[in-house]
Design a protein around this motif. Structure first.
Motif, PDB file in Angstrom:
ATOM      1  N   LEU A 135      -7.772 -14.803 -19.815  1.00  0.00           N
ATOM      2  CA  LEU A 135      -6.372 -15.163 -19.962  1.00  0.00           C
ATOM      3  C   LEU A 135      -5.858 -14.756 -21.337  1.00  0.00           C
ATOM      4  O   LEU A 135      -6.601 -14.798 -22.313  1.00  0.00           O
ATOM      5  CB  LEU A 135      -6.190 -16.673 -19.765  1.00  0.00           C
ATOM      6  N   GLY A 136      -4.591 -14.368 -21.387  1.00  0.00           N
ATOM      7  CA  GLY A 136      -4.046 -13.897 -22.648  1.00  0.00           C
ATOM      8  C   GLY A 136      -2.601 -14.325 -22.851  1.00  0.00           C
ATOM      9  O   GLY A 136      -2.091 -15.204 -22.149  1.00  0.00           O
ATOM     10  N   PRO A 137      -1.909 -13.701 -23.773  1.00  0.00           N
ATOM     11  CA  PRO A 137      -0.537 -14.113 -24.118  1.00  0.00           C
ATOM     12  C   PRO A 137       0.462 -13.934 -22.977  1.00  0.00           C
ATOM     13  O   PRO A 137       1.428 -14.692 -22.886  1.00  0.00           O
ATOM     14  CB  PRO A 137      -0.185 -13.238 -25.322  1.00  0.00           C
ATOM     15  N   LEU A 138       0.261 -12.939 -22.117  1.00  0.00           N
ATOM     16  CA  LEU A 138       1.197 -12.745 -21.007  1.00  0.00           C
ATOM     17  C   LEU A 138       1.146 -13.934 -20.052  1.00  0.00           C
ATOM     18  O   LEU A 138       2.196 -14.435 -19.602  1.00  0.00           O
ATOM     19  CB  LEU A 138       0.883 -11.452 -20.264  1.00  0.00           C
ATOM     20  N   GLU A 139      -0.055 -14.403 -19.743  1.00  0.00           N
ATOM     21  CA  GLU A 139      -0.200 -15.564 -18.871  1.00  0.00           C
ATOM     22  C   GLU A 139       0.494 -16.791 -19.488  1.00  0.00           C
ATOM     23  O   GLU A 139       1.212 -17.526 -18.809  1.00  0.00           O
ATOM     24  CB  GLU A 139      -1.676 -15.865 -18.631  1.00  0.00           C
ATOM     25  N   ARG A 140       0.263 -16.991 -20.770  1.00  0.00           N
ATOM     26  CA  ARG A 140       0.876 -18.135 -21.449  1.00  0.00           C
ATOM     27  C   ARG A 140       2.408 -18.039 -21.404  1.00  0.00           C
ATOM     28  O   ARG A 140       3.104 -19.029 -21.142  1.00  0.00           O
ATOM     29  CB  ARG A 140       0.399 -18.217 -22.897  1.00  0.00           C
ATOM     30  N   ARG A 141       2.936 -16.853 -21.642  1.00  0.00           N
ATOM     31  CA  ARG A 141       4.393 -16.678 -21.669  1.00  0.00           C
ATOM     32  C   ARG A 141       5.016 -16.971 -20.309  1.00  0.00           C
ATOM     33  O   ARG A 141       6.026 -17.670 -20.215  1.00  0.00           O
ATOM     34  CB  ARG A 141       4.739 -15.256 -22.129  1.00  0.00           C
ATOM     35  N   TYR A 142       4.397 -16.446 -19.247  1.00  0.00           N
ATOM     36  CA  TYR A 142       4.961 -16.656 -17.912  1.00  0.00           C
ATOM     37  C   TYR A 142       4.861 -18.127 -17.494  1.00  0.00           C
ATOM     38  O   TYR A 142       5.795 -18.679 -16.908  1.00  0.00           O
ATOM     39  CB  TYR A 142       4.251 -15.774 -16.890  1.00  0.00           C
ATOM     40  N   VAL A 143       3.723 -18.755 -17.768  1.00  0.00           N
ATOM     41  CA  VAL A 143       3.556 -20.158 -17.377  1.00  0.00           C
ATOM     42  C   VAL A 143       4.523 -21.044 -18.163  1.00  0.00           C
ATOM     43  O   VAL A 143       5.155 -21.958 -17.596  1.00  0.00           O
ATOM     44  CB  VAL A 143       2.096 -20.608 -17.591  1.00  0.00           C
ATOM     45  N   GLU A 144       4.678 -20.796 -19.449  1.00  0.00           N
ATOM     46  CA  GLU A 144       5.619 -21.588 -20.244  1.00  0.00           C
ATOM     47  C   GLU A 144       7.049 -21.375 -19.761  1.00  0.00           C
ATOM     48  O   GLU A 144       7.860 -22.315 -19.739  1.00  0.00           O
ATOM     49  CB  GLU A 144       5.482 -21.229 -21.721  1.00  0.00           C
ATOM     50  N   ASP A 145       7.378 -20.154 -19.334  1.00  0.00           N
ATOM     51  CA  ASP A 145       8.708 -19.885 -18.804  1.00  0.00           C
ATOM     52  C   ASP A 145       8.937 -20.654 -17.503  1.00  0.00           C
ATOM     53  O   ASP A 145      10.018 -21.219 -17.280  1.00  0.00           O
ATOM     54  CB  ASP A 145       8.879 -18.387 -18.576  1.00  0.00           C
ATOM     55  N   ALA A 146       7.919 -20.671 -16.645  1.00  0.00           N
ATOM     56  CA  ALA A 146       8.033 -21.424 -15.393  1.00  0.00           C
ATOM     57  C   ALA A 146       8.190 -22.919 -15.676  1.00  0.00           C
ATOM     58  O   ALA A 146       8.994 -23.610 -15.029  1.00  0.00           O
ATOM     59  CB  ALA A 146       6.810 -21.175 -14.509  1.00  0.00           C
ATOM     60  N   LEU A 147       7.439 -23.428 -16.639  1.00  0.00           N
ATOM     61  CA  LEU A 147       7.575 -24.834 -17.017  1.00  0.00           C
ATOM     62  C   LEU A 147       8.984 -25.139 -17.537  1.00  0.00           C
ATOM     63  O   LEU A 147       9.613 -26.131 -17.154  1.00  0.00           O
ATOM     64  CB  LEU A 147       6.543 -25.192 -18.085  1.00  0.00           C
ATOM     65  N   ALA A 148       9.484 -24.278 -18.384  1.00  0.00           N
ATOM     66  CA  ALA A 148      10.805 -24.505 -18.974  1.00  0.00           C
ATOM     67  C   ALA A 148      11.901 -24.451 -17.919  1.00  0.00           C
ATOM     68  O   ALA A 148      12.922 -25.150 -18.030  1.00  0.00           O
ATOM     69  CB  ALA A 148      11.071 -23.471 -20.063  1.00  0.00           C
ATOM     70  N   SER A 149      11.692 -23.627 -16.883  1.00  0.00           N
ATOM     71  CA  SER A 149      12.710 -23.482 -15.839  1.00  0.00           C
ATOM     72  C   SER A 149      12.790 -24.700 -14.927  1.00  0.00           C
ATOM     73  O   SER A 149      13.800 -24.921 -14.267  1.00  0.00           O
ATOM     74  CB  SER A 149      12.425 -22.245 -14.990  1.00  0.00           C
ATOM     75  N   GLY A 150      11.701 -25.474 -14.875  1.00  0.00           N
ATOM     76  CA  GLY A 150      11.640 -26.609 -13.957  1.00  0.00           C
ATOM     77  C   GLY A 150      11.184 -26.240 -12.565  1.00  0.00           C
ATOM     78  O   GLY A 150      10.948 -27.126 -11.733  1.00  0.00           O
ATOM     79  N   TRP A 151      11.040 -24.955 -12.269  1.00  0.00           N
ATOM     80  CA  TRP A 151      10.568 -24.505 -10.952  1.00  0.00           C
ATOM     81  C   TRP A 151       9.032 -24.505 -10.961  1.00  0.00           C
ATOM     82  O   TRP A 151       8.406 -23.496 -11.287  1.00  0.00           O
ATOM     83  CB  TRP A 151      11.096 -23.101 -10.644  1.00  0.00           C
ATOM     84  N   ILE A 152       8.446 -25.627 -10.621  1.00  0.00           N
ATOM     85  CA  ILE A 152       6.988 -25.737 -10.680  1.00  0.00           C
ATOM     86  C   ILE A 152       6.365 -25.994  -9.316  1.00  0.00           C
ATOM     87  O   ILE A 152       5.151 -26.052  -9.191  1.00  0.00           O
ATOM     88  CB  ILE A 152       6.551 -26.853 -11.655  1.00  0.00           C
ATOM     89  N   SER A 153       7.184 -26.136  -8.263  1.00  0.00           N
ATOM     90  CA  SER A 153       6.638 -26.423  -6.934  1.00  0.00           C
ATOM     91  C   SER A 153       6.586 -25.157  -6.092  1.00  0.00           C
ATOM     92  O   SER A 153       6.376 -24.067  -6.622  1.00  0.00           O
ATOM     93  CB  SER A 153       7.477 -27.524  -6.275  1.00  0.00           C
ATOM     94  N   GLY A 154       6.824 -25.293  -4.787  1.00  0.00           N
ATOM     95  CA  GLY A 154       6.547 -24.194  -3.858  1.00  0.00           C
ATOM     96  C   GLY A 154       7.658 -23.201  -3.660  1.00  0.00           C
ATOM     97  O   GLY A 154       7.634 -22.443  -2.679  1.00  0.00           O
ATOM     98  N   THR A 155       8.650 -23.159  -4.552  1.00  0.00           N
ATOM     99  CA  THR A 155       9.680 -22.126  -4.525  1.00  0.00           C
ATOM    100  C   THR A 155       9.945 -21.686  -5.956  1.00  0.00           C
ATOM    101  O   THR A 155       9.654 -22.409  -6.909  1.00  0.00           O
ATOM    102  CB  THR A 155      10.996 -22.644  -3.911  1.00  0.00           C
ATOM    103  N   GLY A 156      10.513 -20.507  -6.107  1.00  0.00           N
ATOM    104  CA  GLY A 156      10.862 -20.045  -7.437  1.00  0.00           C
ATOM    105  C   GLY A 156      10.696 -18.553  -7.600  1.00  0.00           C
ATOM    106  O   GLY A 156      10.043 -17.889  -6.781  1.00  0.00           O
ATOM    107  N   PRO A 157      11.250 -17.985  -8.647  1.00  0.00           N
ATOM    108  CA  PRO A 157      11.252 -16.526  -8.821  1.00  0.00           C
ATOM    109  C   PRO A 157       9.878 -15.922  -9.043  1.00  0.00           C
ATOM    110  O   PRO A 157       9.651 -14.767  -8.682  1.00  0.00           O
ATOM    111  CB  PRO A 157      12.158 -16.321 -10.045  1.00  0.00           C
ATOM    112  N   TYR A 158       8.952 -16.674  -9.647  1.00  0.00           N
ATOM    113  CA  TYR A 158       7.625 -16.093  -9.866  1.00  0.00           C
ATOM    114  C   TYR A 158       6.878 -15.888  -8.553  1.00  0.00           C
ATOM    115  O   TYR A 158       6.074 -14.958  -8.422  1.00  0.00           O
ATOM    116  CB  TYR A 158       6.806 -16.954 -10.833  1.00  0.00           C
ATOM    117  N   LEU A 159       7.126 -16.737  -7.576  1.00  0.00           N
ATOM    118  CA  LEU A 159       6.508 -16.544  -6.264  1.00  0.00           C
ATOM    119  C   LEU A 159       6.951 -15.222  -5.653  1.00  0.00           C
ATOM    120  O   LEU A 159       6.121 -14.450  -5.148  1.00  0.00           O
ATOM    121  CB  LEU A 159       6.885 -17.701  -5.334  1.00  0.00           C
TER     122      LEU A 159
END
Length: 364
Positions: free
Chosen positions: A12-36
């Motif tokens: 795992l590296g900085p890209l993983e951290r950036r995307y996960v933190e972005d998903a957390l900040a967006s509030g989209w943490i369940s079964g829908t969202g742009p990362y899916l």
């Protein structure tokens, strides 16, 4: 005690951290969202499929696929005798009967000739596992005339000629468990070119809730969704696919060179196939394999025996119409060595000096 050198660890590296933190900040943490959506598109492009449905695990992907194909009580599904238990368990979960088939000595994947002998009027499908990252002989399996589910869980980056693992059969499934080359922690996906089948799998994975009217259900479904948070991690890994796959392959090549020098073997491969290096597999006499495991344990190195052949498990012992000597022999003679994309030169040398070299010297 935690091994000093684990069997596998995620890179795992900085890209993983950036995307996960972005998903957390967006509030989209369940079964829908742009990362899916982005994750599914990235996998579809990678494995050259028209449709990908991200789900909660590789096992869930198998169960949903079987259910979407209408497989259930009274049906049989052919499964290789040498594999992690998930394919056989998924068949039992939907109420069908797993029929265990021996693997080929050529590559340790399901034997097309033996599989053909097991086809009956009750056979509805075959789960063709790309065992230890080695694609099956999918061309031969297709000639059997039954639907093939390609289990590509271990074969990220593998190929037959120019065709990538995950592009074979009516449908394929991947796992993104933490020990896979490309991981989302947990998670899996279903990939297919059949739009109707993909839509049915997506429906079943979302409690079979009508897409036109929430909370209306015409079928029995389940919660098999991947979360947007999980997909954020998965997307970062998918964008590093070549880097992660190539790193494991280089590590496997180093193990092969060392094992060859020491008179130890590796798992068999078929001509024209590019296997992935999921977990590097060493093959030797059963007693030597067992000594390797003991040496690893004493040195804090996680060396493991591969899975027991399924016919040796009480739950599946009566589901083998014919003996499976190749699967049983492979299971008794093979072991996994620590394999991670970020395994260091020092760690590789430690495995060689503390595990491989001592057993090679003792068996010489």
């Amino acid at each position: 005690m935690t091994p000093r050198i684990p069997l596998s660890r995620p890179a795992l590296g900085p890209l993983e951290r950036r995307y996960v933190e972005d998903a957390l900040a967006s509030g989209w943490i369940s079964g829908t969202g742009p990362y899916l959506e982005r994750f599914e598109a990235a996998i579809a492009e990678r494995v050259r499929r028209s449709h990908v449905v991200a789900v909660s695990s590789g096992t869930t992907a198998l169960e949903l696929t079987l259910a979407a194909l209408g497989i259930g009580p009274g049906n049989e599904v052919i499964v290789p005798a040498l594999t992690f238990v998930a394919p056989a368990a998924a068949v039992l979960t939907v109420g069908a009967v797993p029929v265990l088939c021996d693997v080929s000595p050529v590559d340790w994947t399901i034997d097309p000739v033996r599989a053909g002998d097991l086809v009956t009027s009750r056979t509805r499908a075959m789960i063709a596992v790309n065992t230890l990252g080695h694609p099956c002989d999918h061309r031969a399996l297709a000639r059997l005339g039954i639907p093939v589910i390609e289990d590509a869980a271990q074969s990220h980056g593998a190929a037959v000629g120019a065709s990538p693992a995950g592009s074979f059969g009516r449908v394929s499934v991947f796992s993104f468990h933490a020990n896979k080359a490309v991981t989302s922690g947990e998670g899996g996906c279903v990939a297919t070119d059949d739009g109707d089948l993909a839509a049915r799998i997506r429906l079943l994975a979302n409690h079979a809730m009508s897409p036109d009217r929430p909370y209306v259900h015409h079928l029995v479904g389940r919660n098999g969704r991947m979360t947007n948070l999980t997909a954020a991690l998965g997307l970062a890994q998918a964008q590093r696919w070549d880097e992660l796959v190539d790193a494991r392959r280089r590590i496997g090549d180093r193990y092969v060179d060392q094992a060859r020098e020491l008179g130890l073997g590796s798992r068999p491969t078929r001509r024209g196939v590019t296997p992935s290096c999921w977990l590097h597999t060493v093959v030797t006499a059963p007693e030597t394999r067992n000594r390797m495991i003991r040496l690893g344990r004493d040195a804090g190195i996680d060396v493991r025996a591969i899975w027991p052949a399924l016919p040796s498990l009480d739950l599946y012992s009566g589901r083998t119409p014919r003996p499976c000597p190749v699967a049983v022999g492979a299971s008794a003679s093979a072991a996994w060595l620590p394999t991670s994309a970020d395994l260091t030169d020092v760690e590789i040398e430690t495995v060689v000096e503390r595990v491989l070299r001592p057993v090679a010297g003792a068996s010489a």
